[in-house]
Design a protein around this motif. Structure first.
Motif, PDB file in Angstrom:
ATOM      1  N   VAL A 330       0.859  -1.194   0.000  1.00 23.01           N
ATOM      2  CA  VAL A 330       0.000   0.000   0.000  1.00 23.01           C
ATOM      3  C   VAL A 330       0.887   1.233   0.000  1.00 23.01           C
ATOM      4  N   GLU A 331       0.582   2.155  -0.906  1.00 22.42           N
ATOM      5  CA  GLU A 331       1.265   3.438  -0.934  1.00 22.42           C
ATOM      6  C   GLU A 331       0.254   4.539  -0.620  1.00 22.42           C
ATOM      7  N   PHE A 332       0.732   5.612  -0.003  1.00 23.13           N
ATOM      8  CA  PHE A 332      -0.150   6.732   0.320  1.00 23.13           C
ATOM      9  C   PHE A 332       0.187   7.908  -0.588  1.00 23.13           C
ATOM     10  N   GLN A 333      -0.801   8.307  -1.382  1.00 22.89           N
ATOM     11  CA  GLN A 333      -0.639   9.453  -2.266  1.00 22.89           C
ATOM     12  C   GLN A 333      -1.162  10.708  -1.576  1.00 22.89           C
ATOM     13  N   VAL A 334      -0.496  11.829  -1.835  1.00 21.27           N
ATOM     14  CA  VAL A 334      -0.879  13.095  -1.215  1.00 21.27           C
ATOM     15  C   VAL A 334      -1.482  13.993  -2.282  1.00 21.27           C
ATOM     16  N   GLY A 335      -2.716  14.418  -2.063  1.00 20.73           N
ATOM     17  CA  GLY A 335      -3.404  15.271  -3.017  1.00 20.73           C
ATOM     18  C   GLY A 335      -3.065  16.731  -2.821  1.00 20.73           C
ATOM     19  N   ARG A 336      -3.617  17.591  -3.672  1.00 17.37           N
ATOM     20  CA  ARG A 336      -3.286  19.015  -3.635  1.00 17.37           C
ATOM     21  C   ARG A 336      -3.797  19.704  -2.377  1.00 17.37           C
ATOM     22  N   THR A 337      -4.774  19.085  -1.673  1.00 21.71           N
ATOM     23  CA  THR A 337      -5.258  19.653  -0.415  1.00 21.71           C
ATOM     24  C   THR A 337      -4.581  19.000   0.788  1.00 21.71           C
ATOM     25  N   GLY A 338      -3.625  18.106   0.531  1.00 20.95           N
ATOM     26  CA  GLY A 338      -2.927  17.437   1.624  1.00 20.95           C
ATOM     27  C   GLY A 338      -3.549  16.125   2.047  1.00 20.95           C
ATOM     28  N   ALA A 339      -4.682  15.752   1.437  1.00 23.11           N
ATOM     29  CA  ALA A 339      -5.343  14.504   1.820  1.00 23.11           C
ATOM     30  C   ALA A 339      -4.501  13.301   1.403  1.00 23.11           C
ATOM     31  N   LEU A 340      -4.345  12.348   2.330  1.00 22.95           N
ATOM     32  CA  LEU A 340      -3.617  11.115   2.050  1.00 22.95           C
ATOM     33  C   LEU A 340      -4.604  10.032   1.626  1.00 22.95           C
ATOM     34  N   THR A 341      -4.377   9.476   0.448  1.00 21.99           N
ATOM     35  CA  THR A 341      -5.241   8.418  -0.056  1.00 21.99           C
ATOM     36  C   THR A 341      -4.446   7.131  -0.161  1.00 21.99           C
ATOM     37  N   PRO A 342      -4.880   6.074   0.532  1.00 18.20           N
ATOM     38  CA  PRO A 342      -4.177   4.790   0.421  1.00 18.20           C
ATOM     39  C   PRO A 342      -4.476   4.135  -0.926  1.00 18.20           C
ATOM     40  N   VAL A 343      -3.429   3.729  -1.615  1.00 14.34           N
ATOM     41  CA  VAL A 343      -3.567   3.106  -2.932  1.00 14.34           C
ATOM     42  C   VAL A 343      -3.023   1.687  -2.871  1.00 14.34           C
ATOM     43  N   ALA A 344      -3.840   0.737  -3.266  1.00 14.68           N
ATOM     44  CA  ALA A 344      -3.433  -0.665  -3.268  1.00 14.68           C
ATOM     45  C   ALA A 344      -2.538  -0.951  -4.467  1.00 14.68           C
ATOM     46  N   LYS A 345      -1.378  -1.556  -4.212  1.00 16.50           N
ATOM     47  CA  LYS A 345      -0.487  -2.013  -5.286  1.00 16.50           C
ATOM     48  C   LYS A 345      -0.762  -3.503  -5.468  1.00 16.50           C
ATOM     49  N   LEU A 346      -1.330  -3.839  -6.611  1.00  9.32           N
ATOM     50  CA  LEU A 346      -1.871  -5.172  -6.827  1.00  9.32           C
ATOM     51  C   LEU A 346      -1.014  -6.004  -7.770  1.00  9.32           C
ATOM     52  N   GLU A 347      -1.157  -7.313  -7.643  1.00 11.67           N
ATOM     53  CA  GLU A 347      -0.677  -8.212  -8.682  1.00 11.67           C
ATOM     54  C   GLU A 347      -1.517  -7.890  -9.919  1.00 11.67           C
ATOM     55  N   PRO A 348      -0.899  -7.473 -11.044  1.00  2.00           N
ATOM     56  CA  PRO A 348      -1.689  -7.031 -12.197  1.00  2.00           C
ATOM     57  C   PRO A 348      -2.754  -8.045 -12.602  1.00  2.00           C
ATOM     58  N   VAL A 349      -3.963  -7.512 -12.898  1.00  6.31           N
ATOM     59  CA  VAL A 349      -5.083  -8.376 -13.239  1.00  6.31           C
ATOM     60  C   VAL A 349      -5.948  -7.669 -14.278  1.00  6.31           C
ATOM     61  N   PHE A 350      -6.549  -8.427 -15.197  1.00  6.99           N
ATOM     62  CA  PHE A 350      -7.387  -7.855 -16.243  1.00  6.99           C
ATOM     63  C   PHE A 350      -8.822  -7.791 -15.739  1.00  6.99           C
ATOM     64  N   VAL A 351      -9.405  -6.550 -15.697  1.00  3.00           N
ATOM     65  CA  VAL A 351     -10.773  -6.374 -15.212  1.00  3.00           C
ATOM     66  C   VAL A 351     -11.377  -5.150 -15.888  1.00  3.00           C
ATOM     67  N   GLY A 352     -12.611  -5.267 -16.301  1.00  2.00           N
ATOM     68  CA  GLY A 352     -13.296  -4.141 -16.918  1.00  2.00           C
ATOM     69  C   GLY A 352     -12.654  -3.667 -18.191  1.00  2.00           C
ATOM     70  N   GLY A 353     -11.987  -4.561 -18.900  1.00  2.00           N
ATOM     71  CA  GLY A 353     -11.406  -4.202 -20.182  1.00  2.00           C
ATOM     72  C   GLY A 353      -9.995  -3.661 -20.129  1.00  2.00           C
ATOM     73  N   VAL A 354      -9.411  -3.546 -18.933  1.00  2.00           N
ATOM     74  CA  VAL A 354      -8.041  -3.031 -18.822  1.00  2.00           C
ATOM     75  C   VAL A 354      -7.273  -3.843 -17.782  1.00  2.00           C
ATOM     76  N   THR A 355      -5.954  -3.742 -17.846  1.00  2.00           N
ATOM     77  CA  THR A 355      -5.111  -4.373 -16.832  1.00  2.00           C
ATOM     78  C   THR A 355      -4.941  -3.405 -15.671  1.00  2.00           C
ATOM     79  N   VAL A 356      -5.276  -3.859 -14.477  1.00  2.49           N
ATOM     80  CA  VAL A 356      -5.261  -3.018 -13.282  1.00  2.49           C
ATOM     81  C   VAL A 356      -4.148  -3.468 -12.349  1.00  2.49           C
TER      82      VAL A 356
END
Length: 701
Positions: A330-356
């Motif tokens: 998990v990585e935490f991204q910092v937005g322009r207002t300072g909000a920290l958003t946790p982002v899941a780093k996944l084993e790449p998988v094909f879903v909804g027409g794209v690789t995520v």
């Protein structure tokens, strides 16, 4: 009227009709009738005539689509009829239940439905008076939206005048502002080429473009308007059939979906849904479901409404596509207002027409609620075919580890705050964090902060990219780069001299402007003024912020498991003694001053020469203390800013929006919807004479 003026008026009218027809052919029918060069020549001719004869400019002129200078804010406007939400169904059983309830109104008989795709864009309400577009507003909360008329005028396929000689006296036309996939890709390519951040998806691009303060920016975005309904209407009898109403809108010049049709009964709805689901991927405009509305007016009237949704309509949403994969980290991204958003780093998988390989985890509360851990196998879905998210845990990993919120910002190292009761955690290094740098600098230099003329958004973006600015204090060192600035494209000796003079002049400011310029979260202009008047000096404010942190630590130690008790300990002391400062605002102020990096920047600003006079702290009671005023319209005897200043001098609070907490609305000439809202809420109205008398009564003559 002189013969020459008559000829100009006739030619302008002819050009307007011709250009409007060409616009409709190009943007609605997708069948251009002239070349781009020929169209541009006609438009330039009309622009020239209008420039020479300003009285010929009309609200529906094709020249009005280019955008207007920036607006400071959007006016709140009540819809003539509410923009209702739709109930959702996510499976066949829920759709069948909707059909059963609807048929109950007609003794169980089968119903005809108006079926159409559900566009994935942003809603817009258009107000036409006698056939001419007068106002465009966002959905807002369904009752009150934002006036974005200049932006809406730039949408090329949106008629500025209804194509009829017998228009309604008044009509609201509702629809969705969208961005076609092909146009979205072109827009992102252009943004990236210009060094700007691309949009995540067409829906966000449409919403962001529509709410630009500078409508000239909106004019560069290839937006389209797709009509889907009508609100209030006066002066014309509309067809009872919804399908026929949409046909009427098309006749008036609006684009409607090519796939709208009347279907019979539940079977017809189900077949339509299946066909659109299969066709979805090939459409140029994104859709996230289908909408079914009872077509007959009498039946709709019989069914009525529940809460804020009609009983006669439902949205059948497409399911989000899901699959499972492993959460690696998990990585935490910092937005322009300072909000920290946790982002899941996944084993790449094909879903909804794209690789995520990345997906949002939203916030720490969601992580805790779903009990997601690093090493788990998780269910990933693309909600609405747009934003990949981790839905839930599919299988607990053998060596799964708990996800923890970082104590320090991953970008700048400042401490991370999480106000009690809020889900979002934020970096407190607003003045030094690279992720927040651009917005912090733009705010610091803005007109109502330090008001540095010549240092606008574009200049700040350039200076940050070239590493000339890292914190607000660096603004006052730009004079050291004078020679390099003069050599820049778009600059020159005069413009650089003016910029540096403006920077020098901004050093002399006021305490309330300086506090506002710091960009402390939850501290706007009014709050900055109240803090300045209450404490008198920045040192006193900072000292109280530090004392607040000490009391908070003590309260947490005394009552570790009782939030209400902690709140009682903190209330009405120090920061919270200032009117309008509650626990949330106090915590934001305290966290800001508790971050040493912010304090260092303030010290650097003072060392650079930024200064302000000490504010006299008036402890005597003020006659209008605790009362809230809203100003609308213009007055003859004083400007709105002067009126606000007089009210504030008497202790009143001046706000921009009317609510149940408003005590008075001062009504001048040409008031907007604020007067109507005040009347609905029973708020006292004051005309100019009564307002001036009120000021005189309390000693402000």
């Amino acid at each position: 009227m002189a013969a020459q003026e008559k000829r100009a008026a006739a030619r302008a009218e002819e050009l307007a009709r011709t250009l409007t027809a060409h616009n409709h052919a190009y943007y609605v029918d997708d069948n251009p009738t002239v070349s781009d060069a020929e169209y541009d020549g006609l438009l330039r001719e009309l622009q020239k005539i209008e420039a020479e004869n300003p009285e010929l400019v009309t609200p529906d002129s094709p020249t009005q689509r280019v955008g207007a200078p920036p607006s400071e804010r959007f006016e709140a406007v009540d819809h003539a009829t509410p923009m209702l939400s739709l109930g959702n169904s996510f499976d066949d059983d829920e759709l069948a239940e909707f059909d059963r309830r609807a048929r109950a109104a007609v003794d169980g008989k089968a119903l005809a439905y108006c079926a159409e795709p559900k566009f994935d864009g942003t809603a817009l309400n258009l107000r036409f008076e006698r056939g001419v577009l007068r106002m465009a507003t966002t959905r807002g909360d369904g009752v009150t939206g934002e006036n974005i008329t200049p932006n809406a005028r730039t949408i090329r396929n949106l008629p500025l005048r209804l194509a009829t000689d017998t228009p309604p006296d008044f009509i609201e036309i509702r629809g969705e502002v969208v961005l076609a996939r092909s146009r979205f890709n072109e827009l992102n390519t252009r943004l990236e080429k210009d060094g700007q951040k691309p949009f995540v998806n067409p829906r966000n691009a449409a919403a962001g473009s529509l709410r630009q303060l500078d409508s000239r920016i909106t004019a560069t975005r290839p937006l389209a308007f797709m009509a889907y309904g009508i609100g209030r209407v006066d002066g014309v009898e509309l067809p009872g059939s919804l399908l026929d109403q949409l046909t009427q809108l098309a006749d008036w010049g609006f684009a409607i979906s090519a796939y709208v049709q009347r279907v019979d009964g539940l079977e017809g709805c189900t077949a339509y849904y299946a066909a659109m689901a299969e066709r979805r991927a090939e459409l140029d405009i994104e859709i996230d479901g289908c909408v079914f509305k009872v077509d007959d007016a009498a039946t709709r009237s019989e069914l009525g409404f529940v809460a804020r949704a009609p009983r006669w309509a439902i949205a059948r949403k497409f399911p989000a596509e899901e699959t499972t994969t492993r959460l690696n980290s998990v990585e935490f991204q910092v937005g322009r207002t300072g909000a920290l958003t946790p982002v899941a780093k996944l084993e790449p998988v094909f879903v909804g027409g794209v690789t995520v390989s990345n997906a949002t985890l939203h916030n720490m509360d969601e992580i805790a609620r779903k009990d997601i851990r690093i090493g788990d196998r998780v269910v990933v879905r693309r909600a609405g075919d747009v934003i990949p998210e981790v839905k839930e845990v599919a299988e607990r990993g053998e060596s799964a580890t708990v996800i923890e919120l970082p104590a320090a910002c991953p970008v700048c190292g400042s401490h991370v705050e999480r106000v009690e009761g809020e889900a979002v955690a934020r970096c407190t290094g607003g003045l030094v964090c690279a992720a927040q740098r651009r917005e912090a600098l733009k705010h610091f230099a803005s007109r109502r902060a330090l008001d540095i003329e010549g240092l606008g958004d574009r200049q700040i973006e350039q200076f940050v990219d070239e590493e000339l600015l890292e914190s607000p204090a660096d603004i006052f060192s730009l004079k050291a780069h004078r020679e390099a600035l003069v050599e820049r494209d778009g600059y020159g000796e005069k413009s650089v001299t003016n910029l540096l003079a403006s920077i020098e002049a901004s050093k002399q400011t006021t305490l309330e402007r300086f506090i506002f310029a710091l960009g402390i979260r939850e501290v706007g202009e009014t709050m900055a003024r109240d803090l300045a008047r209450h404490f008198g000096t920045l040192d006193a404010l900072r000292a109280e912020a530090q004392a607040y942190m000490q009391r908070l630590a003590s309260a947490q130690e005394q009552e570790p498991d009782n939030a209400a008790a902690r709140a009682r300990i903190m209330t009405a002391e120090g920061l919270q003694a200032v009117p309008g400062v509650g626990s949330r605002v106090a915590a934001c102020i305290a966290d800001f001053f508790d971050e040493p990096r912010n304090v260092d920047v303030i010290a650097a600003l003072v060392e650079a020469g930024v200064h302000w006079p000490t504010v006299d702290v008036d402890q005597s009671p003020q006659p209008l203390a605790g009362q809230t005023f809203v100003l609308t319209g213009s007055m003859e005897s004083l400007t709105r800013d002067e009126a606000g200043a007089r009210l504030e001098a008497l202790g009143a609070r001046v706000t921009s929006s009317v609510s149940k907490k408003t005590d008075y609305v001062v009504v001048g000439e040409g008031p907007g919807s604020k007067r109507d809202k005040a009347e609905k809420l029973g708020v006292t109205l004051l005309d100019e004479a009564a307002f001036v008398a009120l000021l005189a009564e309390h000693g402000d003559a």
